[in-house]
Structure formats: structure tokens, C-alpha cells
Scaffold this motif. Structure first.
Motif, PDB file in Angstrom:
ATOM      1  N   GLU A 168      38.576  33.867  37.662  1.00 31.43           N
ATOM      2  CA  GLU A 168      37.712  35.016  37.914  1.00 31.43           C
ATOM      3  C   GLU A 168      37.702  35.947  36.711  1.00 31.43           C
ATOM      4  O   GLU A 168      38.751  36.302  36.175  1.00 31.43           O
ATOM      5  CB  GLU A 168      38.198  35.772  39.149  1.00 31.43           C
ATOM      6  CG  GLU A 168      37.220  36.827  39.639  1.00 31.43           C
ATOM      7  CD  GLU A 168      37.685  37.472  40.920  1.00 31.43           C
ATOM      8  OE1 GLU A 168      38.505  38.409  40.825  1.00 31.43           O
ATOM      9  OE2 GLU A 168      37.258  37.032  42.008  1.00 31.43           O
ATOM     10  N   LYS A 178      31.821  40.372  39.256  1.00 28.77           N
ATOM     11  CA  LYS A 178      32.793  39.356  38.880  1.00 28.77           C
ATOM     12  C   LYS A 178      32.093  38.010  38.812  1.00 28.77           C
ATOM     13  O   LYS A 178      31.187  37.732  39.604  1.00 28.77           O
ATOM     14  CB  LYS A 178      33.938  39.284  39.896  1.00 28.77           C
ATOM     15  CG  LYS A 178      34.759  40.567  40.025  1.00 28.77           C
ATOM     16  CD  LYS A 178      35.838  40.414  41.080  1.00 28.77           C
ATOM     17  CE  LYS A 178      36.656  41.706  41.205  1.00 28.77           C
ATOM     18  NZ  LYS A 178      37.714  41.589  42.252  1.00 28.77           N
ATOM     19  N   ALA A 215      32.807  33.660  38.379  1.00 28.65           N
ATOM     20  CA  ALA A 215      33.768  32.562  38.373  1.00 28.65           C
ATOM     21  C   ALA A 215      33.475  31.689  37.159  1.00 28.65           C
ATOM     22  O   ALA A 215      32.372  31.154  37.023  1.00 28.65           O
ATOM     23  CB  ALA A 215      33.655  31.748  39.662  1.00 28.65           C
ATOM     24  N   SER A 232      36.321  39.608  35.532  1.00 25.29           N
ATOM     25  CA  SER A 232      35.742  40.875  35.954  1.00 25.29           C
ATOM     26  C   SER A 232      34.897  41.459  34.828  1.00 25.29           C
ATOM     27  O   SER A 232      35.286  41.413  33.660  1.00 25.29           O
ATOM     28  CB  SER A 232      36.846  41.866  36.337  1.00 25.29           C
ATOM     29  OG  SER A 232      37.565  41.406  37.466  1.00 25.29           O
TER      30      SER A 232
END
Length: 291
Positions: A186, A169, A171, A188
Motif C-alpha cells: 500500500e 491510497k 495498491a 499512501s
């Protein structure tokens, strides 16, 4: 304004003296072009250098020593003529020096050297910023290379993926117009990859800070990475013009970033900004590698 070319037995590049901009990267064996062609219908540039500013300033101005200076997005170097410094079979260098015009909008003397070195199927893009003055100098610098995506006939951009060497993941620092919002979202990854969806760039660039990845690849529908950008920069952007379905994607190593929406400081306090003491130099590079 002149176009220069260097080659090895694997790749050929062309560089325009205007902005010392990389305009072409071709595979010698196949003749395949990897760089965007600069069609203004989508984006008129190909691979500009961002100096002395990366991104946009709040209200289009910065403050320094009690004065206000206007500066457009990404600074001015990309729109200036560089001088050829040296050229050999596999390496070429250009220079840009401060002058009366630059000092009016950016009150620091500087020497910017921009080089390209061919290494097998890679081109190293080199920046060397020098402070010839007697005062501390503040600046940002970044790359903005645009690569064809899709790269193969009969495929769509949404068939492609973007592969990172970072965590599962990441940011993403979100934007509010041309400025950073100060918030993150976030994202993924699917097996280390971001699918290129129709709406991936609707909110503009994906800005990924804090050394979360140092290798970004464009991946074909068959799972093969056809182009990889590697860098040591602490942050980078991934961009294609919002809501245009433009046939290219930019992978942008940065040593700097746009202002935050709530930024109230001066030029010396900008996030991710760089600084050089008198007579010091700042030398970094990133690499573009084709499969």
C-alpha cells in the motif's frame, strides 16, 4: 531508419521510423524539450512501444500449443523498422507487419499500426492491432515514454512529485526481479501525490493495476503539473532506472504485464493479456499533454 517531424502552433514532435518511437516533444513557444534524450549511460531508449509482450516472461520463454518460444523483455516491435503509412500536418502513422522472422518467435500474423496526432498542446499516441489471420491471436501492448525530470535548471528530481487522479491510497504490485511477486504494497498519497524520493524506484517500477488511476502528472517544486499522461489502460507503470538517479521518469500505460513468479500457464493464460478473433482489431490511445 528515418526521423519524421510534425507540428502545430503549440507543439512539435519527432518520430523515428525505428520502432516508430517518439523521440522529441517540444513546446513551440519556449523551445523546451520534454522527452528524455536516450543517453545510454542511463537508458538508451526514449519511448518504445512494447509489443507483443509487456515486461518479462518467466524463464524467458512462453509456451503455446506444446512448443516453447523464447522472447526478450517487452517483445520485438521496438527494435524493428516501421513503414510510413501516412503523414499530414498534424498526424502521422506507421505500420509493422508480421514476416517470417516474427512468425518464428511469435506464431501469429499481425498488423500493428502506430500513430501520433497533435491536439493543441497534447499528442495522442494511437495503437491499432489487427489480426489478419484465421485463428485467435493473443498479445500485450504498452507504452514506455520517458520524460525529463527535473525539467527546470537549478532543481533536483527529489523536489518533484507524481500526481495521480486516483484514491488517497494505491495498491502497488511488487516485483521480484523482472517478475511480479503476486503481492501488493500500500502506498499512501500526500494530497494525491507521490513524492519523488531518492529511493522511490529502488525496487524497480511501481506497477499499479485494476484501474486505480487514469491520469498521471509530473509536478514541479512550485506545485504546477508540467506534463500529464492520460489513458484508459487498466494498469500502468511508473519507472526510472533503479539506484541511478536518472534525470527522467517514465509513465507507462499497459495492456499487459510481466509474468508472476509462480506462473505455470501458457501464452493464452497470461494475466492482463489481450486477444483478438480472426479479422478483428484492437484500437486504443493515450495522451501526453504539456502545460
Amino acid at each position: 531508419m528515418a526521423l519524421f517531424q510534425i507540428s502545430n502552433d503549440k507543439i512539435t514532435i519527432q518520430v523515428d521510423s525505428m520502432g516508430a518511437e517518439l523521440k522529441s516533444l517540444k513546446d513551440v513557444a519556449t523551445g523546451r524539450e520534454y522527452m528524455w534524450n536516450g543517453d545510454p549511460q542511463y537508458w538508451k531508449r526514449t519511448s518504445p512501444v512494447l509489443f507483443p509482450l509487456v515486461g518479462s516472461l518467466k524463464d524467458g520463454i512462453y509456451r503455446l500449443d506444446g512448443r516453447e518460444y523464447p522472447m526478450g523483455q517487452h517483445g520485438f516491435a521496438r527494435d524493428m523498422e516501421f513503414q510510413l503509412k501516412s503523414q499530414s500536418a498534424h498526424e502521422i502513422w506507421f505500420t509493422l507487419e508480421s514476416d517470417e522472422e516474427t512468425l518464428r518467435k511469435y506464431p501469429y500474423p499481425f498488423l500493428l499500426e502506430l500513430g501520433y496526432e497533435l491536439r493543441e498542446k497534447s499528442v495522442a499516441v494511437k495503437w491499432n492491432v489487427k489480426n489478419p489471420g484465421q485463428e485467435r491471436m493473443y498479445f500485450s501492448i504498452g507504452g514506455h515514454p520517458a520524460f525529463l525530470c527535473p525539467i527546470e535548471e537549478g532543481t533536483r528530481q527529489t523536489d518533484y512529485r507524481i500526481r495521480l487522479d486516483g484514491p488517497k491510497k494505491v495498491a502497488v504490485s511488487t516485483l521480484c526481479g523482472p517478475l511480479a511477486s503476486g503481492k501488493t504494497a500500500e502506498l499512501s498519497l500526500e494530497n494525491g501525490e507521490i513524492p519523488v524520493t531518492e529511493h522511490l524506484f529502488d525496487q524497480d517500477a511501481l506497477v499499479i493495476e485494476h484501474d486505480q488511476a487514469h491520469s498521471v502528472a509530473l509536478v514541479k517544486p512550485d506545485g504546477e503539473a508540467y506534463l500529464t499522461v492520460t489513458f484508459d489502460a487498466p494498469l500502468f507503470g511508473i519507472w526510472s532506472p533503479p539506484k541511478k538517479q536518472a534525470p527522467f521518469i517514465c509513465i507507462e500505460p499497459w495492456y499487459g504485464r510481466c509474468d508472476r513468479v509462480d506462473f505455470a500457464g501458457d501464452w493464452t493464460e497470461r494475466e492482463w493479456g489481450q486477444r483478438l478473433e480472426a479479422e478483428e482489431s484492437f484500437a486504443v490511445e493515450y495522451q501526453i499533454t504539456i502545460a
